[in-house]
Design a protein around this motif. Structure first.
Motif, PDB file in Angstrom:
ATOM      1  N   LYS A 145       2.476  11.248  -0.636  1.00 19.31           N
ATOM      2  CA  LYS A 145       2.419   9.972   0.088  1.00 19.31           C
ATOM      3  C   LYS A 145       1.790   8.843  -0.714  1.00 19.31           C
ATOM      4  O   LYS A 145       1.697   7.728  -0.232  1.00 19.31           O
ATOM      5  CB  LYS A 145       1.644  10.147   1.392  1.00 19.31           C
ATOM      6  N   ASN A 146       1.349   9.120  -1.930  1.00 18.43           N
ATOM      7  CA  ASN A 146       0.637   8.113  -2.714  1.00 18.43           C
ATOM      8  C   ASN A 146       1.478   7.489  -3.814  1.00 18.43           C
ATOM      9  O   ASN A 146       0.942   7.018  -4.815  1.00 18.43           O
ATOM     10  CB  ASN A 146      -0.620   8.736  -3.330  1.00 18.43           C
ATOM     11  N   CYS A 147       2.796   7.515  -3.641  1.00 20.28           N
ATOM     12  CA  CYS A 147       3.676   7.000  -4.680  1.00 20.28           C
ATOM     13  C   CYS A 147       5.088   6.831  -4.130  1.00 20.28           C
ATOM     14  O   CYS A 147       5.374   7.213  -3.000  1.00 20.28           O
ATOM     15  CB  CYS A 147       3.696   7.962  -5.862  1.00 20.28           C
ATOM     16  N   VAL A 148       5.936   6.263  -4.962  1.00 15.42           N
ATOM     17  CA  VAL A 148       7.360   6.176  -4.650  1.00 15.42           C
ATOM     18  C   VAL A 148       8.052   7.269  -5.459  1.00 15.42           C
ATOM     19  O   VAL A 148       7.835   7.385  -6.663  1.00 15.42           O
ATOM     20  CB  VAL A 148       7.935   4.787  -5.013  1.00 15.42           C
ATOM     21  N   HIS A 149       8.855   8.057  -4.796  1.00 15.60           N
ATOM     22  CA  HIS A 149       9.616   9.117  -5.461  1.00 15.60           C
ATOM     23  C   HIS A 149      10.964   8.561  -5.897  1.00 15.60           C
ATOM     24  O   HIS A 149      11.568   7.751  -5.185  1.00 15.60           O
ATOM     25  CB  HIS A 149       9.824  10.289  -4.507  1.00 15.60           C
ATOM     26  N   GLU A 150      11.439   8.985  -7.046  1.00 17.39           N
ATOM     27  CA  GLU A 150      12.737   8.522  -7.538  1.00 17.39           C
ATOM     28  C   GLU A 150      13.852   8.824  -6.537  1.00 17.39           C
ATOM     29  O   GLU A 150      14.821   8.077  -6.459  1.00 17.39           O
ATOM     30  CB  GLU A 150      13.049   9.156  -8.891  1.00 17.39           C
ATOM     31  N   ARG A 160       0.846  -1.198   0.000  1.00 18.85           N
ATOM     32  CA  ARG A 160       0.000   0.000   0.000  1.00 18.85           C
ATOM     33  C   ARG A 160       0.879   1.246   0.000  1.00 18.85           C
ATOM     34  O   ARG A 160       1.823   1.358   0.777  1.00 18.85           O
ATOM     35  CB  ARG A 160      -0.925  -0.025   1.209  1.00 18.85           C
ATOM     36  N   ASP A 161       0.588   2.180  -0.893  1.00 17.33           N
ATOM     37  CA  ASP A 161       1.441   3.352  -1.109  1.00 17.33           C
ATOM     38  C   ASP A 161       1.742   4.133   0.162  1.00 17.33           C
ATOM     39  O   ASP A 161       2.888   4.475   0.429  1.00 17.33           O
ATOM     40  CB  ASP A 161       0.811   4.297  -2.144  1.00 17.33           C
TER      41      ASP A 161
END
Length: 130
Positions: free
Chosen positions: A86-91, A45-46
């Motif tokens: 908070k809803n994703c993965v950052h590079e 979960r993100d």
């Protein structure tokens, strides 16, 4: 999926056993002079994964010796389309020593590897199969 995995019918690559931390160990592949360390992270979960990353509870185990080509396959939302912090993965969360990221989950096919915003690794995004 767990039942199929323990029955050796599928290889559930990138599975995490706990919900509060992620210890990611590579599968090491060698052929001749070529050495590839393949890291994987299945879908989490993100918001939970973002919290783990912010709390420094996502850890990558590196091979102890030798020079390795480091690949990371993950199945998460990518930091695009204004998803929120908070809803994703950052590079920027991905270790700079990675060489290639294979980013699953996103619909758009961007198969040609592109430079990351960090500038130390490249990203390919195969896209969905629809």
């Amino acid at each position: 999926m767990d039942l199929l995995s323990v029955s050796f019918l599928v290889n559930y690559f990138g599975r995490q056993d706990t919900v509060d931390k992620a210890d990611i160990a590579p599968i090491l592949l060698k052929k001749g002079e070529t050495q590839v360390a393949l890291y994987g992270l299945g879908s989490v979960r993100d918001e939970r994964l973002n919290r783990m990353w912010q709390g420094k509870k996502v850890r990558f185990q590196k091979p102890s010796e030798g020079e390795w080509f480091n690949m990371f396959a993950l199945h998460q939302n990518r930091d695009i389309s204004n998803r929120g912090s908070k809803n994703c993965v950052h590079e920027t969360m991905i270790p700079e020593w990675m060489d290639l990221i294979v980013w699953g989950h996103e619909k758009e096919c961007l198969i040609q590897p592109r430079e990351s915003v960090v500038g130390t690794f490249r990203i390919t995004q195969p896209g969905s199969s629809r």
